[in-house]
Design an enzyme around this catalytic site. Sequence first.
Site, mmCIF file in Angstrom:
data_model
loop_
_atom_site.group_PDB
_atom_site.id
_atom_site.type_symbol
_atom_site.label_atom_id
_atom_site.label_comp_id
_atom_site.label_asym_id
_atom_site.label_seq_id
_atom_site.Cartn_x
_atom_site.Cartn_y
_atom_site.Cartn_z
ATOM 1 N N HIS A 24 0.811 -1.227 0.000
ATOM 2 C CA HIS A 24 0.000 0.000 0.000
ATOM 3 C C HIS A 24 0.849 1.284 0.000
ATOM 4 O O HIS A 24 2.016 1.253 0.291
ATOM 5 C CB HIS A 24 -1.080 -0.017 1.095
ATOM 6 C CG HIS A 24 -0.618 -0.079 2.509
ATOM 7 N ND1 HIS A 24 -1.502 -0.136 3.553
ATOM 8 C CD2 HIS A 24 0.623 -0.092 3.057
ATOM 9 C CE1 HIS A 24 -0.820 -0.166 4.682
ATOM 10 N NE2 HIS A 24 0.448 -0.151 4.412
ATOM 11 N N GLU A 25 0.207 2.377 -0.403
ATOM 12 C CA GLU A 25 0.891 3.665 -0.609
ATOM 13 C C GLU A 25 2.000 3.554 -1.651
ATOM 14 O O GLU A 25 3.071 4.147 -1.487
ATOM 15 C CB GLU A 25 1.468 4.202 0.702
ATOM 16 C CG GLU A 25 0.452 4.490 1.766
ATOM 17 C CD GLU A 25 -0.633 5.460 1.325
ATOM 18 O OE1 GLU A 25 -0.366 6.267 0.419
ATOM 19 O OE2 GLU A 25 -1.732 5.378 1.880
ATOM 20 N N GLY A 26 1.720 2.845 -2.714
ATOM 21 C CA GLY A 26 2.731 2.670 -3.756
ATOM 22 C C GLY A 26 3.536 1.426 -3.481
ATOM 23 O O GLY A 26 4.177 1.313 -2.435
ATOM 24 N N HIS B 204 8.007 2.647 -6.106
ATOM 25 C CA HIS B 204 8.981 3.499 -5.415
ATOM 26 C C HIS B 204 10.365 3.394 -6.024
ATOM 27 O O HIS B 204 11.120 4.366 -6.036
ATOM 28 C CB HIS B 204 8.998 3.187 -3.918
ATOM 29 C CG HIS B 204 7.802 3.737 -3.232
ATOM 30 N ND1 HIS B 204 7.663 5.069 -2.939
ATOM 31 C CD2 HIS B 204 6.638 3.150 -2.862
ATOM 32 C CE1 HIS B 204 6.475 5.283 -2.390
ATOM 33 N NE2 HIS B 204 5.839 4.131 -2.332
#
Lengths: 604, 604
Positions: free
Chosen positions: B445-447, B452
């Site tokens: 989650h969150e990328g 990244h």
Amino acid sequence: MSLTSTKMPSFFSKRDLHFNLYELLNVEQLTRYPFFQDHDRESFDMVLDAAEQIADKMLRPLLTVMDRKEPQLIEGKIRVYEGMKEVTKRFGEDGWINATFSYEEGGQQLPVTVQNAAAFIFQAANYSASVYPFLTTGAANLIRSFGSKELIERYTPLMYSGRWQGTMALTEPNAGSSLSDISTSAEPTQEAGVYKINGQKIFISCGDHDACENVVHLLLAKIKGGPAGTKGISLFVVPQKRPTSAGLTENGVITAGVYHKMGYKGAPIAHLMFGSNDDCLGYLVGEPHKGLNYMFQMMNEARVGVGMNATAIGTAAYYASLSYAKERPQGRLITAKDPAQPQTLIIHHADVKRMLLFQKAVVEGALSLLLQCGLWSDLIHVSEGETKQRAELLLDLLTPIAKSYPSEMCCQTTSAAVQILGGAGYTTDFPVEQYYREARIHPIHEGTTGIHGMDLLGRKLILHGGKGLNYLTEEMLRSIAEAKQSEGLTNLALQLEAALERVQKVTGSLLAIAQRDKELLLADATLYLEFFGIVTIGWQWLKQATQAQKALSKTHAENERNFYQGKLATANYFFEYEVVKTISLAERLISHNHVTIGMHPDWF
Amino acid sequence: MSLTSTKMPSFFSKRDLHFNLYELLNVEQLTRYPFFQDHDRESFDMVLDAAEQIADKMLRPLLTVMDRKEPQLIEGKIRVYEGMKEVTKRFGEDGWINATFSYEEGGQQLPVTVQNAAAFIFQAANYSASVYPFLTTGAANLIRSFGSKELIERYTPLMYSGRWQGTMALTEPNAGSSLSDISTSAEPTQEAGVYKINGQKIFISCGDHDACENVVHLLLAKIKGGPAGTKGISLFVVPQKRPTSAGLTENGVITAGVYHKMGYKGAPIAHLMFGSNDDCLGYLVGEPHKGLNYMFQMMNEARVGVGMNATAIGTAAYYASLSYAKERPQGRLITAKDPAQPQTLIIHHADVKRMLLFQKAVVEGALSLLLQCGLWSDLIHVSEGETKQRAELLLDLLTPIAKSYPSEMCCQTTSAAVQILGGAGYTTDFPVEQYYREARIHPIHEGTTGIHGMDLLGRKLILHGGKGLNYLTEEMLRSIAEAKQSEGLTNLALQLEAALERVQKVTGSLLAIAQRDKELLLADATLYLEFFGIVTIGWQWLKQATQAQKALSKTHAENERNFYQGKLATANYFFEYEVVKTISLAERLISHNHVTIGMHPDWF
């Protein structure tokens, strides 16, 4: 729930099994030996097809439900998923439990190599369900190898039929990795070979359940007055219900609990109490105080089996994530970012391909080593002289790798499978999260990875004057020489050569301190195991690449060409991304900086 | 169940937080700035103590039960664990949600650094429970930063009070990693700034639950007729119930489902439908089509937050396994194998110490980077000129590392915790299996980690002409120079120097192909991220070692000496076992062999 369909993906590759059995191992060579003479490729294929049928129709459909409906202890009895009754019955009826045993024992004289390939199919379909029959095989094998005629006749037929479950009862609350500390006791009775058992065992797989009629524990205990440590351990058959002239009667075995666990939930793991009522009888197997030696036969088989379990789970996860990657559109290629164009399937993203290649490289590399171990087992059984000795020493040397490499790595490959599915992979709507949970048991049971590292570096390497390592080096050099003949494989061959030199350098550096400082020698045994494991699997990949290169020049069929191209690309992946890790590992292993030994407990 | 007691272990180290805040970061420097002038070390300590109280008394006791009693969707409403009502109320009442905001907003003007340290304590105690309040903080922060005065006044006070839950509503069934593909639409109404919302969102953390009175979604949607791709994304406040003059009224948001997942079970993850009844209103935040820019503010905070979550879970697992290792006798030292002697505690085995050092090295190394990120956030907020710019560029460059290094590595450290407990670790009788399951969400989650990697290598490195990397290099060189002053640290300093040179070599080699072949550049972005991450954490460990060495020479208190000795030994571990991995990673990263790009999907 809200995402794309969860249609059942394939969970293994029969093509790859055929590649291993017929192209790499030439398993048909075994039919030259009298014991296997009734077999041929056709009969082997039939075995694999039969396994696939059961796996697909019977085991795979229960995968999820067995995870959700855990075994429960109800009124002193562990209740497992209802459908397991039919499964255990079927395994018995179809002869899977004793397939490798002789005709006289009701077996089919099937090579272990082929049996293991079939087991792999079951394990990939439903790991928990596959545990029940093969635990029984291992337990029965101990009785037939070391037990009296009477024990064999009384116990094994009912075990082969699937009606009686077999187990390994080793671990105790205070004796897990340290088996020498077991305290379960055995006191002689007036009847020869019959002892009163008293003690408790924990973490006993299939230690009690209602999908069988009886449970036969192959149990380690200490005969009172015997030597301390491992030298005082004896092996007993301790049935849950003992056979008497009047039929089965309770044998003082109480199920104290069932473990609830992260995964592997379809198989019941029991906490058992023996003889609290002073009426639990155990029947000595073989001679007193030799129990650990006997048990090691079963453990060594079980260790290769654990590697296979891990590989099978990793394989199922690989195919689940591959199937998702081929269906799921998301994002665009680096070279085509126009948002007005449709999204691409994620299998086209380099990073997704990397995660798929990682899985494929690990599971197919591990599978070929494990089937090779099966072939060595068969050769030990039927061959003689140099062939037999070579097989014995290679199997002995590589058992820690065969157990630990897949166990450790399939925790990572199942993680890659989860990652490919992204958020979906974290939900219970897809099977990959279950595979991730189930993979995690394997570095623990049948000897932790740490134990196997010490076994390899502290024992196996130097056994028989290092002859096992010499054999392995010979085998690797032969594979390197053969690969060098093949255009396009020189680079891989040179990389394995360099890795092998690294093994020699590191091993030399470690053995040089063995006498001086055994603690330092073994401090990084786990890293040495990892290091050695990567090189071993690199060797398997070089062999696979060599065969693929040869076959590729002879086939025009597109499917076949794809298969062999995949092998070549994956071998390349393995060297570029995995074997390269041995450079850093070697650096650490020759540093001899006392990092861990020097760490004081109070500093944590 | 049958093993040693499960008495509650400590789950974090306040001493280590103090070390970071006061010895490494000198967080008191912030009190020179007017915004923070009312604070001092005493007030910071009080914040941490208060956090510990809540964590210990309120959150930690709910850890297991919230895992077992998952949220359920009942009659269209997600029901979460009953105790969460009291928890969210308490977070609101005690001012945790808006602690870092200004006095005018009811906040306490607390530095983000200190707030994050407090959040870390909550997360280590109960990750799921900690998610609720800090999601609200992030959502409220977006409204106050970019929303109209009216939106701020209408929404934020009730969010600060904990009565209204905030969320980030980004992901859709066909738009996960690829946000440009969202299809949720916004159609203007006659009222300025008010739109009709239509679409669905999946994987929305705290997207609906009964421990709050209302849910406020910060939602991404496309205004009809706007540009394609990310340039057409706008940000809206979409409440579950909208405030009207007559009170709250339903706003056409339907909860279509709740996800069941491997871990992180205490927080409800929802599948939401917006506007199926054609009556879902959204209130535009800021200007049209700038939604993604605004959202990135929240996402960047959230990314550092995810790194902190992972680190906190890893820390709790570390302490759980440390406590077990100090209590569990098993086996004997290599140098004292007499079975007649009692067993040793497992903390004395080198391999167990290695697994503990691994956990300590990762989680304490990650924590110091994450708190450093907090300090940069604070400096961006209050400072000016060179200080501000440096903080901005360093935070920007290292956000992918701060998010991904702990996320990836804490999957491995929690695995080491499980391994230390052995079979016990695989059971639900101990908390480590839960930590292992909970850690696995963070690389997603969150990328995802892959996203990244591409953010770092494809964007952050070259932003502002590479100035961020220059600043980082300067910082590292300064730390190296300082360490070289310290007797005993020269070796570590030289190792970081070598690793930094490796970064320069690899980065140069990659950027040289950036123009020519962007696909090849990014193919191994995930590996580059890992490589860069290890060196970054190595830098943190060199700083920790330098401070520890200094402090050690000044203290005689045994506890303190143990603490600093532990830091030095762990720094040594990190270089010997982790930084060494960058040698192999560099080898692969400069090879430019098109392994993944060249892999054809049909070859799998």
